[in-house]
Scaffold this active site. Sequence first.
Site, short mmCIF file in Angstrom:
data_model
loop_
_atom_site.label_atom_id
_atom_site.label_comp_id
_atom_site.label_asym_id
_atom_site.label_seq_id
_atom_site.Cartn_x
_atom_site.Cartn_y
_atom_site.Cartn_z
CE LYS A 28 -21.12 -117.14 47.07
NZ LYS A 28 -21.11 -117.47 45.66
NE ARG A 99 -22.77 -121.39 44.24
CZ ARG A 99 -22.76 -121.12 42.94
NH1 ARG A 99 -21.88 -120.31 42.44
NH2 ARG A 99 -23.65 -121.66 42.15
N GLY A 108 -13.29 -115.24 43.55
CA GLY A 108 -12.43 -116.25 42.94
C GLY A 108 -11.28 -116.72 43.82
CG MET A 110 -11.47 -118.71 49.80
SD MET A 110 -12.31 -118.34 51.31
CE MET A 110 -13.45 -117.10 50.81
NE ARG A 372 -19.91 -110.50 44.08
CZ ARG A 372 -19.03 -111.45 43.83
NH1 ARG A 372 -18.59 -112.21 44.80
NH2 ARG A 372 -18.57 -111.64 42.63
CG HIS A 490 -10.00 -113.92 37.59
ND1 HIS A 490 -8.72 -113.47 37.45
CD2 HIS A 490 -10.19 -114.15 38.92
CE1 HIS A 490 -8.14 -113.44 38.63
NE2 HIS A 490 -9.01 -113.86 39.54
CD GLU A 779 9.65 -84.84 65.82
OE1 GLU A 779 9.46 -85.58 64.84
OE2 GLU A 779 10.28 -83.76 65.74
CB SER A 798 2.53 -80.51 64.48
OG SER A 798 2.38 -81.36 63.37
CG ASN A 802 6.79 -90.10 60.08
OD1 ASN A 802 5.77 -90.74 59.94
ND2 ASN A 802 7.13 -89.09 59.28
CB CYS A 865 2.96 -83.10 60.28
SG CYS A 865 4.30 -83.08 61.49
CE1 TYR A 885 -1.91 -79.71 61.06
CE2 TYR A 885 -2.82 -78.32 62.79
CZ TYR A 885 -1.73 -78.88 62.15
OH TYR A 885 -0.46 -78.62 62.57
C1 PEP Z 1 7.69 -87.20 62.16
O1 PEP Z 1 8.63 -87.57 62.86
O2 PEP Z 1 6.57 -87.72 62.18
C2 PEP Z 1 7.88 -86.07 61.23
C3 PEP Z 1 6.86 -85.61 60.52
O3 PEP Z 1 9.13 -85.62 61.04
P1 PEP Z 1 10.22 -86.33 60.11
O4 PEP Z 1 9.51 -87.39 59.35
O5 PEP Z 1 10.76 -85.26 59.24
O6 PEP Z 1 11.19 -86.85 61.12
MG MG Z 2 10.35 -86.28 63.05
#
Ligand code: PEP
Ligand code: MG
Length: 909
Positions: A28, A99, A108, A110, A372, A490, A779, A798, A802, A865, A885
């Site tokens: 602002k 303000r 809204g 604050m 804004r 709002h 992994e 890949s 996770n 992945c 990718y």
């Molecule tokens: C991972 O571990 O990131 C993965 C894609 O395999 P999963 O989630 O099946 O263990």
């Molecule tokens: Mg895995």
Amino acid sequence: MSETKRVYKFGNKAAEGKADMKNLLGGKGANLAEMNRIGVPVPPGFTITTEVCTEYNLLGKDKVIKLIKSDVEDGIANIEKIMNSKFGDSKNPCLVSVRSGARASMPGMMDTILNLGLNEEVVAGLARKTGNERFVWDSYRRFIQMYGDVVMGLKPESKEDIDPFEEIIDHLKEQKKVVNDTDLKVDDLKELVIRFRKAVKEKTGKDFPDDPWEQLWGAILAVFDSWNNDRAKFYRKLNNIPEEWGTAVNVQAMVFGNMGNTSGTGVAFTRDAATGENLFNGEYLINAQGEDVVAGIRTPQQITKEGSKRWAVLASVSEEDRKNKYPSLEENMPEIYKELDEIQQKLEDHYKDMQDIEFTMQEGKLWLLQTRNGKRTGAAMVKTSMDLLTEGKIDEKTAILRNEPNKLDELLHRVFDKGAIKKARVLAKGLPASPGAATGQIVFFADDAEEWAAKGKKVVLVRIETSPEDLRGMNVAQGILTARGGMTSHAAVVARGMGKCCVSGAGAIRIDYKTRLMNVDGKSVKEGDWISLNGTTGEVYDGQIATVDPDLSGDFGKLMELADKHTRMYVRTNADTPKDARIARNFGAKGIGLCRTEHMFFEGDRIISMREMILADDETGRRKALKELLPIQREDFEGIFEAMHDLPVTVRLLDPPLHEFVPHEDENQQEMAVEMGITKEQIKAKVEDLHEFNPMLGHRGCRLGNTYPEISEMQARAIIEAALNLKKKGIRAIPEIMVPLTGSLKEFQIQEEIIRQTAEKVFEERKDKIDYLVGTMIEVPRAALVADKIAEKAEFFSFGTNDLTQMTFGYSRDDSGKFLPVYIDKGILKYDPFQILDQEGVGQLVDMGTKRGRTTRPKLKVGICGEHGGEPSSVEFCHRVGMDYVSCSPYRVPIARLAAAQAAIKDQK
Ligand code: PEP
Ligand code: MG
């Protein structure tokens, strides 16, 4: 050392700040400065920087006041000079507004205080000066109300209670037998002031301050404090706004929209914030202050004639009534409208984006109070960016960057089924405040919405009007319906920001919070009943209505095409079924980056053969069961390859711990015993034998294939045979076979040999062949460390982020729910590392793994992945480390495509 500048002045078409100083001045403050610079009429004022907010939190009240006291006094003096009046003076007083204004807009969340500087003496002087006693006393009672609430903390005690000040007003109106606030006479307003001050004293034990400077410091500090109120904290969490940013404070000369019939106030958008249509639109009220428009207590009128006519149709108001009772600003005050229209165009041309502006007219003079970039729905975001591109106002790269990847999600949501909607009964009609289709059970309170949603119920939050306190409930609701309020209420603004369906101002509904009933034309609907909302038309329907997939051509398609033109990385999907593969392909996926084969083993009778394989005593037993599984797997792969024909499909060999497949219940153990011709006790003993203390670190991933090579052999055969079967039908499959959980070259190499030998065998049998790759997941942290060695054999990597996150932090993926929320609350972690890639730690392994892999194999194909593959900031990181990718769930594919293109564009800058 140069002195830190803490206060920035603006006014009279000059300013010390400018638009690109948002971090310091807040959105602002920076825009108020900029508007001055481009010659837009803005009341003079000054901005106290966001850094002072941080200093306040660190040093406390007294030290901070000392730091900025003389600058604030200087700022006030500047306002006095420009406005030719004096703060706190009884003859020629100058009033100010105070303000908040953070870097990112937090509508809204604050606090704001208007009409500051009033006391009995100033009121008397101002009344003499303006000759408008009513306006002055109305301003004074509003000031006490706001200040009493924000600074002195006089608020409703429970959710069913109304605001204590509103209660006093209602009581007086009853005594005076009037309906509207505007029917109260000057003496009534004076009486209100007396009662308000008394209530403040009774409830807080403190006198309402009369000294304007005391009022000013109270307000400035209250705005700083509001950075840490619950709703602001929650909003920050929801929108990933860092705690340490702080808010700026804007102190500005008051201009009054409540000075009579040539005064008024309004809010406008340079384009439609719901649909993106290039149409100036907005609402205004005569003889009112800003909060009247936003609070939704009076029915606001439209700014343009076109908008007014459209509104009348939706609100079922006749043209006659519209013209007489609710004329547009264009018809009502053509001169001011013309000036406003020119300013809105100037602002949009200057900022090259849709603007959300606030204005006030004081006795026929127009003032801009704010501009804004307007909050908008996902649909409006895409359309506005594509339109500005077509209009030649922005270039392709800017158009791409204008879209927030996560907001695309709104466009992927389902809409009402055309057939079902025809049969549905319309209960009421309101304004189409935020598009979309919502079906849910009615709740009347935000905390109930939260409670019900936590139990898995779908709810529609129904309120007379919403306030920032309702934010959490709005967030979990399918949609929001309000009885009052316009397109800029709002509810409307917040719902659009959330991309949530909202119908506002459905005037025909009567809501009784106490009995939890909603009444429409004599029909009663109660809490828990189902309703449906169409946020695109404003219709409210009785009951549940079926929904279907949305149309994704038009501007959305154009944006996606542009994204693909500017991206370097491409996007694949994680999919285990032909159906998911097809959805992802429609969303633009360029292949499958992860097909988890284990999911296929749970369907129908397959689990029996799978269990037989796992429970078998020896290789012969396993091979027998695997033989039954082979045709099933082959058929599954054929379906997936066909859906992804001509695009690569990464198939991962079996990964999870075996005990996940075995029967744990008595009944299922009995069934398996019959199937395998052994006793239930024997089955039980085998199941117990498979028990592991740390299954995620146990017998899983390639450790399965390395202990039971026949499993990998069967899976490799199924993949290759499926591809050859399709080849015969003229369909091209491009399999990439992926080994999970590799931690050393040898571990991978043995699997690779099994796969290649099996493939060769099948080629030999079929007298035919296809191209395929063999690669690995990265992994396990060790895999990233020895990636150069693994790349000697692996044709692609890949990153399974996770597991990599799990093993790098040492946080169990399945148990982190117990402590992660606490860690985030305490600030130990900024976010959940299973959702947003931890670039600082896990990211180092990803970067190192990629680099080391490519020292051995420069053209090594690298992707991701894990769940992070569809999260925009993680996608950007993947681009920076040079991945080819990212792969994510089907509904995140468009988000990842846009994020990848944005990463490429930012990289070039
Ligand atoms: C991972 O571990 O990131 C993965 C894609 O395999 P999963 O989630 O099946 O263990
Ligand atoms: Mg895995």
